[in-house]
Design a protein around this motif. Sequence first.
Motif, PDB file in Angstrom:
ATOM      1  N   VAL A 164      -8.551 -10.379  -1.838  1.00  0.00           N
ATOM      2  CA  VAL A 164      -9.192 -10.473  -0.371  1.00  0.00           C
ATOM      3  C   VAL A 164      -8.637 -10.027   1.162  1.00  0.00           C
ATOM      4  CG1 VAL A 164     -11.050 -11.218   1.134  1.00  0.00           C
ATOM      5  CG2 VAL A 164     -10.784 -12.281  -0.982  1.00  0.00           C
ATOM      6  N   GLY A 165      -7.269 -10.167   0.771  1.00  0.00           N
ATOM      7  CA  GLY A 165      -6.054 -10.319   1.553  1.00  0.00           C
ATOM      8  C   GLY A 165      -6.235  -7.897   2.215  1.00  0.00           C
ATOM      9  N   ALA A 166      -6.646  -7.412   0.602  1.00  0.00           N
ATOM     10  CA  ALA A 166      -6.092  -5.793   1.407  1.00  0.00           C
ATOM     11  C   ALA A 166      -7.788  -5.706   2.470  1.00  0.00           C
ATOM     12  CB  ALA A 166      -6.890  -5.148  -0.091  1.00  0.00           C
ATOM     13  N   LEU A 167      -9.179  -6.187   2.133  1.00  0.00           N
ATOM     14  CA  LEU A 167      -9.709  -5.954   3.037  1.00  0.00           C
ATOM     15  C   LEU A 167      -9.600  -5.981   4.411  1.00  0.00           C
ATOM     16  CD1 LEU A 167     -12.947  -5.758   3.570  1.00  0.00           C
ATOM     17  CD2 LEU A 167     -13.281  -7.858   3.192  1.00  0.00           C
ATOM     18  N   LEU A 168      -8.760  -7.030   4.441  1.00  0.00           N
ATOM     19  CA  LEU A 168      -7.691  -7.426   5.890  1.00  0.00           C
ATOM     20  C   LEU A 168      -7.268  -6.824   6.495  1.00  0.00           C
ATOM     21  CD1 LEU A 168      -7.628  -9.827   8.162  1.00  0.00           C
ATOM     22  CD2 LEU A 168      -5.099 -10.540   7.003  1.00  0.00           C
ATOM     23  N   VAL A 169      -6.386  -5.569   5.633  1.00  0.00           N
ATOM     24  CA  VAL A 169      -5.869  -3.952   6.157  1.00  0.00           C
ATOM     25  C   VAL A 169      -6.933  -2.577   6.782  1.00  0.00           C
ATOM     26  CG1 VAL A 169      -4.528  -2.729   5.401  1.00  0.00           C
ATOM     27  CG2 VAL A 169      -3.919  -4.568   4.237  1.00  0.00           C
TER      28      VAL A 169
ATOM     29  N   VAL B 271      -3.904 -20.777  -3.795  1.00  0.00           N
ATOM     30  CA  VAL B 271      -5.243 -20.616  -3.468  1.00  0.00           C
ATOM     31  C   VAL B 271      -4.876 -19.339  -2.668  1.00  0.00           C
ATOM     32  CG1 VAL B 271      -7.155 -21.389  -1.531  1.00  0.00           C
ATOM     33  CG2 VAL B 271      -6.524 -22.760  -3.822  1.00  0.00           C
ATOM     34  N   HIS B 272      -3.721 -19.551  -1.218  1.00  0.00           N
ATOM     35  CA  HIS B 272      -3.465 -18.675  -0.213  1.00  0.00           C
ATOM     36  C   HIS B 272      -2.385 -17.213  -1.083  1.00  0.00           C
ATOM     37  CE1 HIS B 272      -1.531 -16.956   3.214  1.00  0.00           C
ATOM     38  NE2 HIS B 272      -0.555 -16.791   2.276  1.00  0.00           N
ATOM     39  N   LEU B 273      -2.367 -17.504  -2.410  1.00  0.00           N
ATOM     40  CA  LEU B 273      -1.726 -16.255  -3.045  1.00  0.00           C
ATOM     41  C   LEU B 273      -2.645 -15.204  -3.906  1.00  0.00           C
ATOM     42  CD1 LEU B 273       0.541 -14.185  -4.987  1.00  0.00           C
ATOM     43  CD2 LEU B 273       0.385 -16.720  -6.561  1.00  0.00           C
ATOM     44  N   TYR B 274      -3.559 -15.861  -4.743  1.00  0.00           N
ATOM     45  CA  TYR B 274      -4.256 -15.431  -5.442  1.00  0.00           C
ATOM     46  C   TYR B 274      -5.777 -14.797  -3.907  1.00  0.00           C
ATOM     47  CZ  TYR B 274      -2.873 -16.907  -9.439  1.00  0.00           C
ATOM     48  OH  TYR B 274      -2.073 -17.071 -10.426  1.00  0.00           O
TER      49      TYR B 274
ATOM     50  N   LEU C 103     -13.673 -16.299   3.486  1.00  0.00           N
ATOM     51  CA  LEU C 103     -12.969 -16.757   2.261  1.00  0.00           C
ATOM     52  C   LEU C 103     -11.170 -16.317   2.710  1.00  0.00           C
ATOM     53  CD1 LEU C 103     -13.977 -14.905  -1.113  1.00  0.00           C
ATOM     54  CD2 LEU C 103     -14.446 -17.300  -0.208  1.00  0.00           C
ATOM     55  N   LEU C 104     -10.843 -15.057   3.869  1.00  0.00           N
ATOM     56  CA  LEU C 104     -10.369 -15.150   4.671  1.00  0.00           C
ATOM     57  C   LEU C 104      -9.147 -16.220   5.388  1.00  0.00           C
ATOM     58  CD1 LEU C 104     -10.530 -11.624   5.203  1.00  0.00           C
ATOM     59  CD2 LEU C 104      -8.158 -12.035   3.595  1.00  0.00           C
ATOM     60  N   LEU C 105     -10.230 -16.287   5.909  1.00  0.00           N
ATOM     61  CA  LEU C 105     -10.026 -18.365   6.570  1.00  0.00           C
ATOM     62  C   LEU C 105      -9.839 -18.895   5.860  1.00  0.00           C
ATOM     63  CD1 LEU C 105     -13.261 -18.355   9.053  1.00  0.00           C
ATOM     64  CD2 LEU C 105     -10.704 -17.803   9.893  1.00  0.00           C
TER      65      LEU C 105
ATOM     66  N   ILE D 134       1.220  -6.612   3.498  1.00  0.00           N
ATOM     67  CA  ILE D 134       2.360  -5.344   2.720  1.00  0.00           C
ATOM     68  C   ILE D 134       3.035  -7.120   1.956  1.00  0.00           C
ATOM     69  CG2 ILE D 134       3.946  -4.522   2.688  1.00  0.00           C
ATOM     70  CD1 ILE D 134       1.584  -2.931   4.570  1.00  0.00           C
ATOM     71  N   THR D 135       3.577  -7.652   3.338  1.00  0.00           N
ATOM     72  CA  THR D 135       4.894  -8.244   3.493  1.00  0.00           C
ATOM     73  C   THR D 135       5.037  -9.416   1.685  1.00  0.00           C
ATOM     74  OG1 THR D 135       3.859  -9.477   4.992  1.00  0.00           O
ATOM     75  CG2 THR D 135       5.691  -8.244   5.063  1.00  0.00           C
ATOM     76  N   GLY D 136       2.829 -10.078   2.106  1.00  0.00           N
ATOM     77  CA  GLY D 136       2.607 -10.803   1.099  1.00  0.00           C
ATOM     78  C   GLY D 136       2.728 -10.501  -0.196  1.00  0.00           C
ATOM     79  N   VAL D 137       2.045  -9.049  -0.771  1.00  0.00           N
ATOM     80  CA  VAL D 137       2.621  -8.875  -1.983  1.00  0.00           C
ATOM     81  C   VAL D 137       3.760  -8.486  -2.247  1.00  0.00           C
ATOM     82  CG1 VAL D 137       1.917  -6.163  -3.583  1.00  0.00           C
ATOM     83  CG2 VAL D 137       0.233  -7.501  -1.476  1.00  0.00           C
ATOM     84  N   ILE D 138       4.727  -7.864  -1.444  1.00  0.00           N
ATOM     85  CA  ILE D 138       6.076  -7.845  -1.611  1.00  0.00           C
ATOM     86  C   ILE D 138       6.575  -8.906  -2.004  1.00  0.00           C
ATOM     87  CG2 ILE D 138       8.491  -7.419  -0.836  1.00  0.00           C
ATOM     88  CD1 ILE D 138       7.341  -5.022   1.025  1.00  0.00           C
ATOM     89  N   ARG D 139       6.549 -10.371  -1.601  1.00  0.00           N
ATOM     90  CA  ARG D 139       6.693 -11.477  -1.463  1.00  0.00           C
ATOM     91  C   ARG D 139       6.473 -11.954  -2.916  1.00  0.00           C
ATOM     92  NH1 ARG D 139      10.623 -14.496  -1.471  1.00  0.00           N
ATOM     93  NH2 ARG D 139       9.913 -17.484  -1.719  1.00  0.00           N
TER      94      ARG D 139
END
Length: 418
Positions: free
Chosen positions: A36-41, A28-31, A181-183, A384-389
């Motif tokens: 949606v994490g891109a929006l966080l940027v 769940v955290h990954l996807y 969703l980010l929450l 970015i660190t999440g995507v790299i991971r």
Amino acid sequence: MVTDTKDSKMSRRATSRPISARELWRDVHLYLGLFVGALLVILGLTGSILVFWIEIDEWLNPELLTVTVPRQENPTQSTVAYQPVDEIVRAAKQAAAPDSKITTVYGARNSTAVYAIYASQTSGDWQRIYVDPYRAQVTGVRSYDADEWVPNYLMDAIFKLHFSLLFGVNGETLVAICALLLLVSLISGLIVWWPTRGQWSKALTIKRGAGPVRFNLDLHKTLSIYFFPILGAVLLSGVSMNLNEAFVWVTQQFSPATRQPQYTLISVPAPGAPSIGVEHVLAIATEHYPEGELNGIYLPGNATGVYVVTQRNVPKLSSYWSERQIAIDQYSGEILDVRAPDRRHSAGETFLDWQWPLHSGQAFDWPGRIVIFLCGLACPVIYITGVIRWLQKRRAKTTANKRQSSLIINKQARGTSR
């Protein structure tokens, strides 16, 4: 040819085992994080800018947004007085487009700042008119098209990007849903991060001398966990602003004594009686509540609407967010409602009142604003660190699968040769 070996059977059994709860939360955290994490940027970077948007706007447009304080003619006076609010509003009306209606009057934030008067038109277009409060003279006007996609002014464009991704009302809803969703992603990340063997020191620090892979992982988890409460509060408060009616309704289900927003109050029209003016409304509010500075006056939106006068920096009201809102009947001048830290009716009202101060960081003055600013800057680093991971693990998994497939093929070949 051998088509089904012991190794391939074991491999299939290993891949078909039930997924654990921790692994489910990890997925769940990954996807959610990836998509949606891109929006966080975007939200983080624009939010960091907006923490200081007034200061930046004044720095970029000093002729429009700042004024010089006139010389004091009377040396016994401690400060130079502003012109009456009616005079300031009258100057704004003269500069407004035809068929305009004044909707909001924002007071000067300090001694060298202007008043900002908002005026709307029947077409949906609107203007922000700036007035020198000492001289009641217009310093400039910004006009906004109801159908414009990107505002012509930098800070307004950044605000619209942050608030709605430049997509209007639909964008506001989209941002609120993505914030929810980010929450969920944030909470799932906490579950995955939680040390299972009590290794708190390892979980809360970046290992010295770590290689690139370990450093990236440690940076991702430490930034995420240290900013977890702040980022969670900012995301939740973003939902409260973009879906305010629904947010208030949900709050009332948990705290029934929570009052509706003040704009839902009603003025009682009196036959032949006109709406009282802005100056009169301000005098009523000041007479009953003389402490504090004028933050803004919200004018009635229709024949049954109310005036709302907001005061900031009210002494002895609160150490964190000292603001008062006074709702006044537009005909009788009766005070219908007062909202302030000392006038709350429920825990739900306290919860709602904290949303904007926490989101903007203004609840704790400069320290709060700096923390929100840093939180916004942390968002792209976390993503970015999440995507790299994810790429590192994907690459390692691909390499392991290839190695396993190669071993199976070699064993099959040796078995066939026998």
